[in-house]
Design an enzyme around this catalytic site. Sequence first.
Site, PDB file in Angstrom:
ATOM      1  N   HIS A  10       0.832  -1.220   0.000  1.00 62.80           N
ATOM      2  CA  HIS A  10       0.000   0.000   0.000  1.00 62.80           C
ATOM      3  C   HIS A  10       0.862   1.264   0.000  1.00 62.80           C
ATOM      4  CE1 HIS A  10      -3.230  -2.789   1.276  1.00 62.80           C
ATOM      5  NE2 HIS A  10      -2.282  -3.286   2.044  1.00 62.80           N
ATOM      6  N   SER A  69      13.634  21.874 -16.901  1.00 67.98           N
ATOM      7  CA  SER A  69      12.394  22.598 -17.104  1.00 67.98           C
ATOM      8  C   SER A  69      12.726  23.946 -17.714  1.00 67.98           C
ATOM      9  CB  SER A  69      11.702  22.776 -15.747  1.00 67.98           C
ATOM     10  OG  SER A  69      10.883  23.924 -15.773  1.00 67.98           O
ATOM     11  N   LYS A 122      15.121  21.932 -11.822  1.00 63.74           N
ATOM     12  CA  LYS A 122      14.454  20.655 -12.093  1.00 63.74           C
ATOM     13  C   LYS A 122      15.266  19.677 -12.929  1.00 63.74           C
ATOM     14  CE  LYS A 122      10.160  20.128 -12.004  1.00 63.74           C
ATOM     15  NZ  LYS A 122       9.334  19.248 -11.211  1.00 63.74           N
ATOM     16  N   GLU A 170       8.862   8.247 -17.459  1.00 58.38           N
ATOM     17  CA  GLU A 170       7.485   8.744 -17.606  1.00 58.38           C
ATOM     18  C   GLU A 170       6.925   8.411 -18.986  1.00 58.38           C
ATOM     19  OE1 GLU A 170       6.935  12.696 -14.964  1.00 58.38           O
ATOM     20  OE2 GLU A 170       8.516  12.792 -16.420  1.00 58.38           O
ATOM     21  N   GLN A 174      -6.002  -5.667 -43.499  1.00 57.47           N
ATOM     22  CA  GLN A 174      -4.922  -4.743 -43.851  1.00 57.47           C
ATOM     23  C   GLN A 174      -4.619  -3.797 -42.678  1.00 57.47           C
ATOM     24  OE1 GLN A 174      -4.424  -3.350 -47.947  1.00 57.47           O
ATOM     25  NE2 GLN A 174      -4.927  -1.318 -47.185  1.00 57.47           N
TER      26      GLN A 174
HETATM   27  N1  ARG Z   1      -2.654  -5.318 -48.608  1.00 56.82           N
HETATM   28  C1  ARG Z   1      -3.448  -6.438 -48.267  1.00 56.82           C
HETATM   29  C2  ARG Z   1      -3.389  -6.713 -46.771  1.00 56.82           C
HETATM   30  O1  ARG Z   1      -2.598  -6.126 -46.115  1.00 56.82           O
HETATM   31  C3  ARG Z   1      -2.973  -7.646 -49.020  1.00 56.82           C
HETATM   32  C4  ARG Z   1      -4.015  -8.658 -49.265  1.00 56.82           C
HETATM   33  C5  ARG Z   1      -5.048  -8.126 -50.164  1.00 56.82           C
HETATM   34  N2  ARG Z   1      -5.930  -9.141 -50.614  1.00 56.82           N
HETATM   35  C6  ARG Z   1      -7.080  -8.829 -51.213  1.00 56.82           C
HETATM   36  N3  ARG Z   1      -7.790  -9.809 -51.583  1.00 56.82           N
HETATM   37  N4  ARG Z   1      -7.450  -7.593 -51.375  1.00 56.82           N
HETATM   38  O2  ARG Z   1      -4.111  -7.486 -46.221  1.00 56.82           O
END
Ligand code: ARG
Length: 483
Positions: A164, A291, A297, A304, A336
């Site tokens: 604590h 600072s 400081k 941090e 993606q």
């Molecule tokens: N740039 C795409 C990704 O990062 C690659 C795969 C894309 N495939 C597709 N069928 N559009 O996932």
Amino acid sequence: MSHNQFDKKSEAWSALFSEPMSDLVKRYTSSVFFDKRLWKVDIQASLAHATMLAQQAIISQKDLIEIKEGLATITQEIETGNFQWKLDLEDVHLNIEARLIALIGIAGKRLHTGRSRNDQVATDIRLWLREEIDLIAALLKDLQLALLEVAQTHAEVIFPGFTHLQVAQPVSFGHHMLAYVEMFSRDEQRMADVRRRTNFLPLGAAALAGTSYPLDREHVAIALGMADEEGRACVCQNSLDAVSDRDFAIEFTAAASLCMVHISRLSEELILWMSQSFGFIKISDRFTTGSSIMPQKKNPDVPELARGKTGRVVGHLMSLITLMKGQPLAYNKDNQEDKEPLFDTVDTVKDTLRIFIEMIAGQINPDSGQKEGGITVHTANMESATLKGYATATDLADYLVKKGLPFRDAHEIVANAVKTAQTQGLDLSELSLKQLQAFSPQVTQDVFDVLSLKGSLYGRNILGGTAPAQVRLQISHHRKRLT
Ligand code: ARG
């Protein structure tokens, strides 16, 4: 489509597309400006795929030679900064493929046989992450070694153990450091565990259903180092799962988050310990900043920031896990979005570990060959803070129990003793034998052995306890494991 190459994404698809993409949609859907980072593993996987295609007589040896030459040229172009990345070509895969076709023509067009970007990208991320996990595991080892060094030098240093954030019992500062070694060793184990599941080959799954070409997936896996400890190929066993699974990325980010949480806890302690109110440690000036208004400081900016960046990594875990929620099988473009959180997690964790290693262990000055920096421990302040907190009260209670009193009675007696000591502004060890005997006649001269901070520390000589002998034992176990 021109005969030898495609320059625009719509040309990479097919004649089906009659309308050009708007610039906004192009920008929205493209990933090349972040996924180009995968270029090396993309080429590595393409080479393994092409070699296998030739072995299986799906493409000719001549095609393979040309593909190898073309990919070597592309490697050189990228490494020298002469490769032209095109937003129009959406991602790293299409950019490299288009350039290959521009360079070598027909053979380049054969590389994508039996492959889809879906299994291609899944393979790339796994290869890329595997390498990064190895780098992170090595950094985690170095961090543990740096902490062991501090633990070893300070095995006998008395430190106020807190619960604590109130002084609780004396502990060895080395013991305190070893608690973090335990945490980072678990992080290292978790990384090794995630690596095992990352190191599986999706290629051969093609778009989602597998392929009718006689690909030798095991061969590609082995060529890419995707094998278990016995050398058996690690190949994703279900094509739908292969292209859509991102568990490994989530697991990695979870392990990274936990690692950052450990860093953050350590940061919090360093920040407290170097504040004037504690005065326990000093870290090198190069990890602090001044600072702009208060000339006196020195702020602990590095710990941090590390504490702050923990939130960022935990955020990436939330992004990735939410990304997968609700995705139907198999591949969806949502995936993606896995890259930026993953990339940033890796960058943040690596930088943080590097800086902590240097901050804790110090650094060899190349000119003098001397070690500079590292943590400076103010042992006297640690000890006097421990003295202020009646940290040996439990030891007195245990002493009375060993003299035959029930623990609850002993607890009560000691509470009264602490109260008296407090009103007199003394530590328990500063009360006279007579005073102590007034609380309990069982007390004899040997009470002062347990009332001293040292007596308390050395008395906890049990596996996992804080006695310096135990601390040294643990240090040698850890060293054996790490070297
Ligand atoms: N740039 C795409 C990704 O990062 C690659 C795969 C894309 N495939 C597709 N069928 N559009 O996932």
